[in-house]
Design a protein around this motif. Sequence first.
Motif, short mmCIF file in Angstrom:
data_model
loop_
_atom_site.label_atom_id
_atom_site.label_comp_id
_atom_site.label_asym_id
_atom_site.label_seq_id
_atom_site.Cartn_x
_atom_site.Cartn_y
_atom_site.Cartn_z
N ASP B 228 0.76 -1.10 -0.04
CA ASP B 228 0.16 -0.08 0.02
C ASP B 228 0.94 1.26 -0.05
O ASP B 228 1.79 1.70 1.09
CB ASP B 228 -0.83 0.03 1.29
CG ASP B 228 -1.74 -1.26 1.57
OD1 ASP B 228 -2.08 -1.86 0.42
OD2 ASP B 228 -1.69 -1.86 2.53
N ARG B 230 2.14 4.84 0.31
CA ARG B 230 1.65 5.81 1.09
C ARG B 230 2.73 7.09 1.43
O ARG B 230 3.95 6.79 1.71
CB ARG B 230 1.34 5.29 2.55
CG ARG B 230 0.21 4.42 2.98
CD ARG B 230 -1.24 4.72 2.62
NE ARG B 230 -2.10 3.57 2.89
CZ ARG B 230 -2.59 3.18 1.92
NH1 ARG B 230 -2.38 3.30 0.67
NH2 ARG B 230 -3.47 2.29 1.93
N SER B 318 -5.88 4.56 1.13
CA SER B 318 -6.33 4.21 2.73
C SER B 318 -7.83 4.53 2.81
O SER B 318 -8.75 5.46 2.13
CB SER B 318 -5.49 5.05 3.66
OG SER B 318 -5.01 6.19 2.94
N ARG B 319 -8.29 4.30 4.03
CA ARG B 319 -9.76 4.63 4.47
C ARG B 319 -9.77 6.02 4.88
O ARG B 319 -8.74 6.41 5.75
CB ARG B 319 -10.40 3.75 5.36
CG ARG B 319 -9.75 3.29 6.66
CD ARG B 319 -10.32 2.52 7.43
NE ARG B 319 -9.48 2.48 8.74
CZ ARG B 319 -9.49 1.53 9.63
NH1 ARG B 319 -10.40 0.75 9.95
NH2 ARG B 319 -8.65 1.87 10.83
N ASP B 395 -4.52 3.91 8.16
CA ASP B 395 -4.44 2.14 8.21
C ASP B 395 -4.77 1.64 9.16
O ASP B 395 -4.37 2.38 10.34
CB ASP B 395 -3.26 2.00 7.19
CG ASP B 395 -3.22 2.45 5.97
OD1 ASP B 395 -4.39 2.12 5.17
OD2 ASP B 395 -2.50 3.17 5.60
N SER B 396 -5.04 0.32 9.31
CA SER B 396 -4.78 -0.27 10.85
C SER B 396 -3.29 -0.48 10.91
O SER B 396 -2.37 -0.68 10.16
CB SER B 396 -5.52 -1.51 10.65
OG SER B 396 -4.95 -2.58 9.92
N ARG B 399 -1.52 -3.44 9.60
CA ARG B 399 -1.40 -3.30 8.14
C ARG B 399 -0.02 -2.33 7.97
O ARG B 399 0.89 -2.64 7.21
CB ARG B 399 -2.22 -2.97 7.26
CG ARG B 399 -3.19 -3.97 6.86
CD ARG B 399 -3.97 -3.54 5.59
NE ARG B 399 -3.20 -3.62 4.48
CZ ARG B 399 -3.18 -4.60 3.58
NH1 ARG B 399 -3.57 -5.64 3.82
NH2 ARG B 399 -2.42 -4.38 2.41
N ASN B 400 0.29 -1.24 8.88
CA ASN B 400 1.27 -0.38 8.54
C ASN B 400 1.36 0.26 10.03
O ASN B 400 0.64 1.22 10.41
CB ASN B 400 0.67 0.64 7.13
CG ASN B 400 1.90 1.52 6.91
OD1 ASN B 400 2.49 1.96 8.00
ND2 ASN B 400 2.18 1.80 5.67
N THR B 403 1.58 4.57 8.99
CA THR B 403 0.09 5.14 9.02
C THR B 403 -1.00 4.36 9.83
O THR B 403 -2.08 5.23 9.86
CB THR B 403 -0.24 5.22 7.42
OG1 THR B 403 -0.27 3.70 7.24
CG2 THR B 403 0.61 5.71 6.58
N GLY B 404 -0.67 3.57 10.83
CA GLY B 404 -1.53 3.23 11.82
C GLY B 404 -1.28 3.86 12.95
O GLY B 404 -1.83 3.20 13.88
#
Lengths: 301, 423
Positions: B228, B230, B318-319, B395-396, B399-400, B403-404
């Motif tokens: 992903d 980012r 990403s969400r 992100d969760s 996963r990262n 960014t989580g």
Amino acid sequence: MKAHSFKHLDELESESIYVLREVAAQFERPALLFSGGKDSIVCFHLARKAFFPARVPFPLVHIDTGHNFRETLDFRDDLAKKYGVQLVVGHVQESIDSGTAIEEKGVHASRNALQTITLLETIEKHRFDCCIGGARRDEEKARAKERFFSHRDEFGQWDPKNQRPELWNLFNGKKNVGEHFRVFPISNWTEMDVWQYILKEKIEIPSLYFSHTRQCFLRSGAWYAFNPFMTLKPTEKPVEKVVRFRTIGDMTCTGAVESGAKSLEEIIQEVAATRVTERGTRMDDKRSEAAMEDRKKAGYF
Amino acid sequence: MITENHNYLDMDLLRFTTAGSVDDGKSTLIGRLLYDSKSIFEDQYEAVRESSEKRGEEYVNLALLTDGLRAEREQGITIDVAYRYFATPKRKFIIADTPGHIQYTRNMVTGASTANATIILVDSRKGIIEQTMRHAYIASLLRIPHLIVCVNKMDLVSFSEAVFDDIRKKFEALAVSLNIRDVNFIPISALLGDNIVERSTHMDWYNGPTLLYLLENLHITNDENLADARFPVQLVIRPMRNEYHDYRGYAGRISGGIFSVGDAITVLPSGLTSRIKAIEKGGAEVETAYAGESITLLTENDLDISRGDMIVKSATPSRLSQELDVMVCWLSETPLKLNGKYSIRHTTREVRGIVKEISHRININTLEKENEVEGLGLNDIGKISIRTTSPLAADSYLRNRNTGSLILIDESTHVTVGAGMIL
């Protein structure tokens, strides 16, 4: 997918550039503390890369004890001119003249500790809210505890027992009026990393780092440059020596090492083989077991 | 010599933490690694030897190498994270040496947040204790990819294979619930140097690697999320000079994935789209850049992009969310409060947020969930729900890690008070 191996100098460079960009984004009036030594030269090089093609968005600040090597001062002035960057010089002599600093006496007198006073006066005068420094955690045990973003109270002091937690790469530069930050982009570099990077990037450094012939005298196991600012004891005699400097401070506290290393490759070879730390020739660190911690708490570099 | 330099330039970098309880030999272990890899200098050793002597200690106390503050040396404890460095021809290592006492959970979390691996020390005579599980839990919470359990003081249990096997089985049973990917076990004696750098001559039954060999060979290139893409924007570079009149570059460090020239990108939260025109690294153009690299991105058309925006590849966005469930470790003596408002820093973006719910607190010794809690105190870990004033491209943490993660900042003192991992 091609597996990529991230070389460690590359990773250190990326980390440092990230930190420098965070400084530019989070502070209004940052400055780069520039001593003319290799670590601050590397910081400046990293700053040029971080903001390219724009100019480095902060001035260089040099705290001059008045006892510096001519070679360091010339290098500093040439660099500022070459890259069109503003240079701010704070003179320890001015702090002494105005009575805020008092000169030490005796044969071991040094203006090293007085630099803190001039530094804090310079920060206040120019209203700097962040000073970037080239200190590394591998240099000294108190520095091993430093954050990348190090908070200073309104008196410029460091409180090592109550530091802000620093998680992931999320740097918190928020502060109250009158407080400031010290930021150390090359915290995770070692002496060896710095030399390898200078070689890889072909960075210019002052001639003092390379082997040369100089009038020296021996004190506490280190060779000091024979100079007008130090009084010799009766037993101390100047002799001609082939030396180089591993670290550059002012003449009264920086000793040289005997060395024939004339090129970066030879310096790296020497650093790899040496069994003594870089700051082993720094008299300023040897005043007590916690000499660096005490100076840092007061607001030293 | 030239080849040696070349090797040095090719080394990669491993960051690891060490966790242990008081007196389980953590400082001795670090001292061993540094000493046997020839990373302790003579003057450092001499200074430590002199200090030990002055304090009337019988042996050279290697803990003094890592305990850098006056108060630490006086009290004989580690207060804050200390960073140590050493290198072998294969790798450069950064050790975040963190204190193990319960009151310093926040320092363990700090050290663990950037680590690729963690070493957990177990005293062979005591076996798995509460602290061991707490350290393992924090390592799993912070998603440290590699865990190394060193069963220390093997010399005091006659180098017994049965003791080692028993500890390993007990730990493995507990680790199932912790979801740790890669766990290694090594029987060692830090004091004697067995299985640290040199292979032990006392434990022929052990066929695995020494600690240093394992540290040198842990496979870490796959730990980054390369799927992903980012790119959180740190700042916009506009040179304001004639030769670069129209230059507009987005500076930042890639937080995940791979970006190449020509990639279709989306800017979050605005949703604007474009393509990558160029990627610059330190002034030189490159075709492709990877997670971890600091670069400058140039886009094909001029967009309204500023600090705090997230550039993603359009194929893997990403969400965007204003409601986040977060596992938080509380770092402040002032408790986290329900409906409390905080500044939130997520990547380069800063928003305000309010704590809408505290779902539970983890009892860090039993790992059980405690419900109906009103706040979280210093060193508490719990699950909370946050509502933010504007959306985050999150992100969760699973996963990262870049960014989580987020931090909570007290709006009046400006101090970092919470470390959050997005669920």
